[in-house]
Design a protein around this motif. Structure first.
Motif, PDB file in Angstrom:
ATOM      1  N   ALA A 137      44.821  12.253  47.581  1.00  0.00           N
ATOM      2  CA  ALA A 137      44.704  13.249  46.512  1.00  0.00           C
ATOM      3  C   ALA A 137      45.863  14.223  46.558  1.00  0.00           C
ATOM      4  CB  ALA A 137      43.372  13.995  46.642  1.00  0.00           C
ATOM      5  N   LYS A 138      46.255  14.648  47.784  1.00  0.00           N
ATOM      6  CA  LYS A 138      47.375  15.584  47.915  1.00  0.00           C
ATOM      7  C   LYS A 138      48.686  14.911  47.527  1.00  0.00           C
ATOM      8  CE  LYS A 138      47.604  18.649  51.048  1.00  0.00           C
ATOM      9  NZ  LYS A 138      47.751  19.347  52.338  1.00  0.00           N
ATOM     10  N   ALA A 139      48.832  13.627  47.879  1.00  0.00           N
ATOM     11  CA  ALA A 139      50.060  12.930  47.531  1.00  0.00           C
ATOM     12  C   ALA A 139      50.201  12.815  46.021  1.00  0.00           C
ATOM     13  CB  ALA A 139      50.061  11.547  48.170  1.00  0.00           C
ATOM     14  N   ALA A 140      49.086  12.490  45.347  1.00  0.00           N
ATOM     15  CA  ALA A 140      49.137  12.392  43.894  1.00  0.00           C
ATOM     16  C   ALA A 140      49.419  13.738  43.268  1.00  0.00           C
ATOM     17  CB  ALA A 140      47.804  11.833  43.374  1.00  0.00           C
ATOM     18  N   GLN A 141      48.834  14.774  43.883  1.00  0.00           N
ATOM     19  CA  GLN A 141      49.049  16.120  43.378  1.00  0.00           C
ATOM     20  C   GLN A 141      50.508  16.526  43.518  1.00  0.00           C
ATOM     21  OE1 GLN A 141      47.193  19.281  45.602  1.00  0.00           O
ATOM     22  NE2 GLN A 141      46.673  20.377  43.742  1.00  0.00           N
ATOM     23  N   ALA A 142      51.134  16.134  44.642  1.00  0.00           N
ATOM     24  CA  ALA A 142      52.529  16.479  44.858  1.00  0.00           C
ATOM     25  C   ALA A 142      53.451  15.730  43.902  1.00  0.00           C
ATOM     26  CB  ALA A 142      52.920  16.151  46.305  1.00  0.00           C
ATOM     27  N   ALA A 143      53.048  14.496  43.503  1.00  0.00           N
ATOM     28  CA  ALA A 143      53.884  13.708  42.620  1.00  0.00           C
ATOM     29  C   ALA A 143      53.803  14.189  41.184  1.00  0.00           C
ATOM     30  CB  ALA A 143      53.455  12.240  42.700  1.00  0.00           C
ATOM     31  N   ALA A 144      52.729  14.859  40.835  1.00  0.00           N
ATOM     32  CA  ALA A 144      52.557  15.298  39.456  1.00  0.00           C
ATOM     33  C   ALA A 144      53.419  16.507  39.154  1.00  0.00           C
ATOM     34  CB  ALA A 144      51.084  15.637  39.204  1.00  0.00           C
ATOM     35  N   PRO A 145      53.908  16.661  37.908  1.00  0.00           N
ATOM     36  CA  PRO A 145      54.690  17.844  37.545  1.00  0.00           C
ATOM     37  C   PRO A 145      53.852  19.094  37.694  1.00  0.00           C
ATOM     38  CG  PRO A 145      54.852  16.115  35.867  1.00  0.00           C
ATOM     39  CD  PRO A 145      53.818  15.688  36.800  1.00  0.00           C
ATOM     40  N   ALA A 146      54.472  20.141  38.153  1.00  0.00           N
ATOM     41  CA  ALA A 146      53.766  21.394  38.385  1.00  0.00           C
ATOM     42  C   ALA A 146      53.429  22.061  37.068  1.00  0.00           C
ATOM     43  CB  ALA A 146      54.617  22.332  39.233  1.00  0.00           C
ATOM     44  N   ALA A 147      52.220  22.629  37.010  1.00  0.00           N
ATOM     45  CA  ALA A 147      51.813  23.344  35.804  1.00  0.00           C
ATOM     46  C   ALA A 147      52.192  24.805  35.932  1.00  0.00           C
ATOM     47  CB  ALA A 147      50.309  23.198  35.607  1.00  0.00           C
ATOM     48  N   ALA A 148      52.614  25.408  34.848  1.00  0.00           N
ATOM     49  CA  ALA A 148      53.020  26.811  34.877  1.00  0.00           C
ATOM     50  C   ALA A 148      51.799  27.700  35.066  1.00  0.00           C
ATOM     51  CB  ALA A 148      53.736  27.173  33.584  1.00  0.00           C
ATOM     52  N   GLU A 149      52.018  28.826  35.752  1.00  0.00           N
ATOM     53  CA  GLU A 149      50.930  29.773  35.939  1.00  0.00           C
ATOM     54  C   GLU A 149      50.592  30.408  34.586  1.00  0.00           C
ATOM     55  OE1 GLU A 149      49.153  30.540  38.480  1.00  0.00           O
ATOM     56  OE2 GLU A 149      50.172  29.396  40.043  1.00  0.00           O
ATOM     57  N   PRO A 150      49.305  30.666  34.320  1.00  0.00           N
ATOM     58  CA  PRO A 150      48.950  31.348  33.070  1.00  0.00           C
ATOM     59  C   PRO A 150      49.453  32.788  33.085  1.00  0.00           C
ATOM     60  CG  PRO A 150      47.045  31.154  34.516  1.00  0.00           C
ATOM     61  CD  PRO A 150      48.138  30.343  35.141  1.00  0.00           C
ATOM     62  N   THR A 151      49.560  33.357  31.911  1.00  0.00           N
ATOM     63  CA  THR A 151      50.045  34.739  31.821  1.00  0.00           C
ATOM     64  C   THR A 151      48.949  35.749  32.096  1.00  0.00           C
ATOM     65  OG1 THR A 151      49.579  34.744  29.444  1.00  0.00           O
ATOM     66  CG2 THR A 151      51.795  34.082  30.138  1.00  0.00           C
ATOM     67  N   GLY A 152      47.724  35.291  32.233  1.00  0.00           N
ATOM     68  CA  GLY A 152      46.608  36.176  32.524  1.00  0.00           C
ATOM     69  C   GLY A 152      45.294  35.429  32.366  1.00  0.00           C
ATOM     70  N   PRO A 237      41.972  30.787  31.258  1.00  0.00           N
ATOM     71  CA  PRO A 237      43.360  31.261  31.259  1.00  0.00           C
ATOM     72  C   PRO A 237      43.807  31.710  29.873  1.00  0.00           C
ATOM     73  CG  PRO A 237      43.310  28.870  31.335  1.00  0.00           C
ATOM     74  CD  PRO A 237      41.886  29.331  31.431  1.00  0.00           C
ATOM     75  N   GLN A 238      44.666  32.707  29.860  1.00  0.00           N
ATOM     76  CA  GLN A 238      45.348  33.046  28.630  1.00  0.00           C
ATOM     77  C   GLN A 238      46.423  32.000  28.371  1.00  0.00           C
ATOM     78  OE1 GLN A 238      46.748  37.077  28.860  1.00  0.00           O
ATOM     79  NE2 GLN A 238      44.709  37.936  29.237  1.00  0.00           N
ATOM     80  N   LYS A 239      46.991  32.002  27.167  1.00  0.00           N
ATOM     81  CA  LYS A 239      47.944  30.945  26.804  1.00  0.00           C
ATOM     82  C   LYS A 239      49.134  30.949  27.751  1.00  0.00           C
ATOM     83  CE  LYS A 239      50.328  33.835  23.384  1.00  0.00           C
ATOM     84  NZ  LYS A 239      50.785  33.933  21.997  1.00  0.00           N
ATOM     85  N   SER A 240      49.606  29.762  28.098  1.00  0.00           N
ATOM     86  CA  SER A 240      50.728  29.625  29.029  1.00  0.00           C
ATOM     87  C   SER A 240      51.482  28.352  28.704  1.00  0.00           C
ATOM     88  CB  SER A 240      50.212  29.558  30.467  1.00  0.00           C
ATOM     89  OG  SER A 240      49.313  28.471  30.606  1.00  0.00           O
ATOM     90  N   MET A 241      52.683  28.230  29.279  1.00  0.00           N
ATOM     91  CA  MET A 241      53.488  27.019  29.118  1.00  0.00           C
ATOM     92  C   MET A 241      52.974  25.985  30.116  1.00  0.00           C
ATOM     93  SD  MET A 241      55.687  27.665  26.726  1.00  0.00           S
ATOM     94  CE  MET A 241      56.938  26.423  26.989  1.00  0.00           C
ATOM     95  N   THR A 242      52.006  25.180  29.704  1.00  0.00           N
ATOM     96  CA  THR A 242      51.379  24.222  30.606  1.00  0.00           C
ATOM     97  C   THR A 242      51.943  22.832  30.373  1.00  0.00           C
ATOM     98  OG1 THR A 242      49.360  25.516  30.547  1.00  0.00           O
ATOM     99  CG2 THR A 242      49.198  23.265  31.388  1.00  0.00           C
ATOM    100  N   VAL A 243      52.355  22.165  31.409  1.00  0.00           N
ATOM    101  CA  VAL A 243      52.840  20.795  31.329  1.00  0.00           C
ATOM    102  C   VAL A 243      51.734  19.880  31.822  1.00  0.00           C
ATOM    103  CG1 VAL A 243      54.608  19.162  32.052  1.00  0.00           C
ATOM    104  CG2 VAL A 243      55.186  21.580  31.744  1.00  0.00           C
ATOM    105  N   ALA A 244      51.292  18.992  30.955  1.00  0.00           N
ATOM    106  CA  ALA A 244      50.197  18.099  31.350  1.00  0.00           C
ATOM    107  C   ALA A 244      50.685  17.087  32.367  1.00  0.00           C
ATOM    108  CB  ALA A 244      49.652  17.381  30.120  1.00  0.00           C
TER     109      ALA A 244
END
Length: 675
Positions: A137-152, A237-244
């Motif tokens: 699970a951690k390996a798959a998580q590391a391979a996935a693109p990081a999601a941006a933090e929400p603005t609030g 989360p409030q709106k953020s630049m999220t990468v799926a």
């Protein structure tokens, strides 16, 4: 005026210790492979509750450590981390440190800050990947693109109407949210009833809060950690630049330990009960509990004891009345006696706890000692539900710890020795408890090498101990109870210091108990501890000796008989024995034992008693009957008297002494050994 929370500390400390016990048991189950998802969740919830209570009451060091501990457990229950040896060892070490911090919080003093910091750093190292390989699970998580933090975050907080009753304040929670960042709060009044129906003890308002800032969701959740089961809560989360993140290509996602990674509403667990409550679980078929100070229960037991004495006085006075003319009064006295006994048993039952509360500490002890000694050990417990008086349980724990340590250190062989002897590589330790009459019997048994008879005799000769001729095995085993006796060749922190079995026996005897040993070379050793169920009340046989009344604990009495003169023999000048169904038992006059002026009895009676496998006959003037008596501590109120274990007050106000049957039996055995 701010609320004084210090008065709730005792409840928090008690519940936190229960939580730590649950954590330790769960972690040991996880390590042994016996755990499921619910076990990990239970451990997490215990840590979560301790953290919430510590934050509420200002125990910052406890809160900081449990926060890191909780984060590690959360990764385990979400399937992001496998429960490998290093992480479990770090978690178990943190349980020990938290126990020490709770002791400091209760008794005062200075905490071992270096140990706390080292344990916290160890947990953080595990979290940062310093130990253990990453799970799929951690390996798959590391391979996935990081999601941006929400603005609030947007929070909808709807307290249940009963939140005030648990001592929690919604305004305090809102103030905590304000400290996280720029928060805008809107209060809603649509749940308010009409003025006539308002209840000041119910929460009817609810709030929406928008918090701006680069915050993690866990930071917002922590604010509600203590009330999450007492409110409806939404955190989005409030709106953020999220990468799926793309879905995994081939391998299916690992089965998580918990059903979902996101926190969900769960049924309240006992450990989540806020310390401000009296700890009563409600609803459904769940049986409620109530925390009461031990001193109050003890006071109640003392009052019931006085009631028993008063009832005995009324019974004795009633025996002098004419039955025909006082029929209703005598019937009432019979009913009073029955009700008094029922009340007595019910009150004593309040102090009765399952012996499993003591047994539960041994899996950790066995794990740690077997690791240090490089031995494979399996622990089996039997009869954990057997109940024993709380006072006895508290005092028997240390002797049992010593016996289990001895079994692992001295009793069990190393893996190589067991293999060479044709035994399984893993040694077995068995802790068993059972009721026998008015006593509880606890056995500590191992399947190790057994006691070494020749080595014990050699050590006894070196120490100048008196050894009987042609000593039986049981007489040889008795030698290890001599003060300072040890067969260890080297002094370690586990053995060889000469403070051992003599202290164990002394502590058990102080509880009115007995200890015996059975051992077979190559097969193992079993140590049997026999204890009274309670220290407050016992069933006794009243006997008359001269002008005095004595009490023989009924649990030791085998039979009473009128001896025939031809069955009494004189041995060794003034010694006597009584033939009972082919066996010759030592015969003693209770009057001579306690130096009481003897009165010529036409037909003296004999009571046969047994203690630790040794039987003897006690000669008395008369049997007065059986009676439940309240035990009074003679040593605390007067001084210690050899052969007497306590005293009681009879119905006529006189004091009767309780015979220490175990002490008499040991004295007879010592005399026989010396001769």
């Amino acid at each position: 005026m701010p609320m004084d929370l210090s008065r709730f500390h005792a409840t928090f400390l008690a519940e936190s210790r229960e939580g730590l016990d649950a954590m330790e048991a769960g972690l040991l189950d996880i390590e042994s492979g016996r755990a499921d998802a619910e076990t990990i969740h239970t451990v997490f919830r215990a840590a979560h509750s301790i953290k919430g209570g510590a934050s509420t009451f200002g125990f910052s060091e406890i809160a900081a450590l449990t926060h890191v501990l909780e984060t590690l457990l959360d990764e385990m229950r979400a399937g992001k981390r496998a429960p490998e040896t290093e992480s479990l060892s770090a978690l178990l070490a943190s349980v020990d440190v938290l126990r020490a911090l709770l002791d400091v919080a209760e008794r005062g003093g200075e905490a071992d800050h270096a140990s706390v910091q080292a344990t916290q750093q160890r947990l953080e190292n595990v979290l940062s990947g310093g130990a253990g390989a990453p799970t799929p699970a951690k390996a798959a998580q590391a391979a996935a693109p990081a999601a941006a933090e929400p603005t609030g975050w947007n929070v909808v907080f709807k307290p249940h109407p009963s939140m005030f009753m648990s001592g929690n304040d919604p305004l305090r929670i809102l103030r905590e949210l304000q400290r996280l960042g720029d928060a805008r709060t809107e209060c809603h009044f649509d749940r308010l009833p009409g003025f006539a129906d308002m209840d000041p003890f119910e929460v009817r308002l609810w709030w929406e809060v928008s918090i701006d800032g680069a915050l993690k969701k866990a930071q917002v959740e922590d604010v509600f950690s203590w009330v999450e089961d007492e409110c409806d809560l939404e955190i989005t989360p409030q709106k953020s630049m999220t990468v799926a993140a793309p879905p995994p290509a081939a391998a299916p996602a690992p089965q998580p330990v918990s059903a979902a990674a996101e926190p969900q509403q769960v049924s309240p667990q006992p450990s989540d009960t806020p310390p401000v409550a009296a700890a009563a679980s409600a609803g459904g078929a769940t049986e409620g509990t109530l925390r009461v100070q031990v001193s109050k229960v003890d006071a109640l037991i003392n009052l019931v004891g006085e009631l028993v004495i008063t009832q005995a006085m009324l019974k004795q006075a009633g025996s002098e009345l004419e039955p025909a003319s006082h029929e209703r009064l005598l019937a009432g006295l019979v009913q009073l006696e029955r009700n008094t006994r029922d009340l007595q048993e019910a009150v004593i039952g309040i102090r009765m706890l399952p012996v499993g509360s003591v047994f539960s500490r041994f899996p950790r002890l066995v794990r740690d000692l077997s690791t240090r000694l490089n031995k494979q050990v399996r622990l089996k417990t039997v009869g954990e539900a057997t109940e024993l008086d709380k006072g006895v349980i508290e005092k028997i724990a240390d002797p049992l710890v010593h016996l289990v340590r001895n079994s692992i250190d001295h009793g069990l062989e190393t893996t190589e020795e067991r293999r060479a002897a044709g035994k399984p590589e893993s040694g077995n330790i068995t802790l068993a408890a059972s009721h026998q009459g008015g006593h509880i019997v606890i056995e500590v048994a191992d399947d190790g090498r057994g006691l070494n008879r020749e080595r014990i005799l050699r050590k006894a000769q070196e120490r100048g101990l008196q050894i009987p001729e042609n000593a039986s095995d049981s007489q040889v085993w008795e030698l290890i109870f001599a003060p300072g006796f040890s067969t260890a060749d080297q002094v370690t922190d586990l053995s060889g210091r000469g403070v051992g079995m003599d202290v164990v026996r002394k502590n058990i005897l102080a509880l009115g108990g007995e200890v015996g040993i059975e051992s077979h070379t190559g097969k193992g050793t079993k140590i049997t501890v026999r204890l009274p169920l309670t220290l407050a009340i016992l069933d006794g046989m009243l006997v008359q000796v001269g002008g005095e009344t004595f009490v023989l604990p009924l649990g030791f009495v085998i039979e009473a008989l009128q001896p025939q003169s031809e069955n009494v023999r004189t041995v060794q000048a003034d010694g006597r024995v009584l033939k009972v169904r082919g066996d010759y038992l030592p015969l003693f006059s209770v009057a001579r034992l306690y130096k009481i002026e003897e009165k010529a009895a036409n037909e003296p009676m004999v009571v046969v008693v047994e203690s630790d496998g040794k039987r003897l006959a006690l000669e008395v003037d008369a049997l007065l009957g059986q009676q439940q008596v309240v035990v009074k501590n003679l040593e605390a109120n007067y001084r210690r008297i050899p052969g007497i274990s306590g005293a009681t007050i009879l119905g006529d106000g006189r004091v009767a002494l309780i015979v220490d049957v175990g002490g008499l039996a040991r004295g007879v055995s010592n005399q026989a050994s010396a001769s």
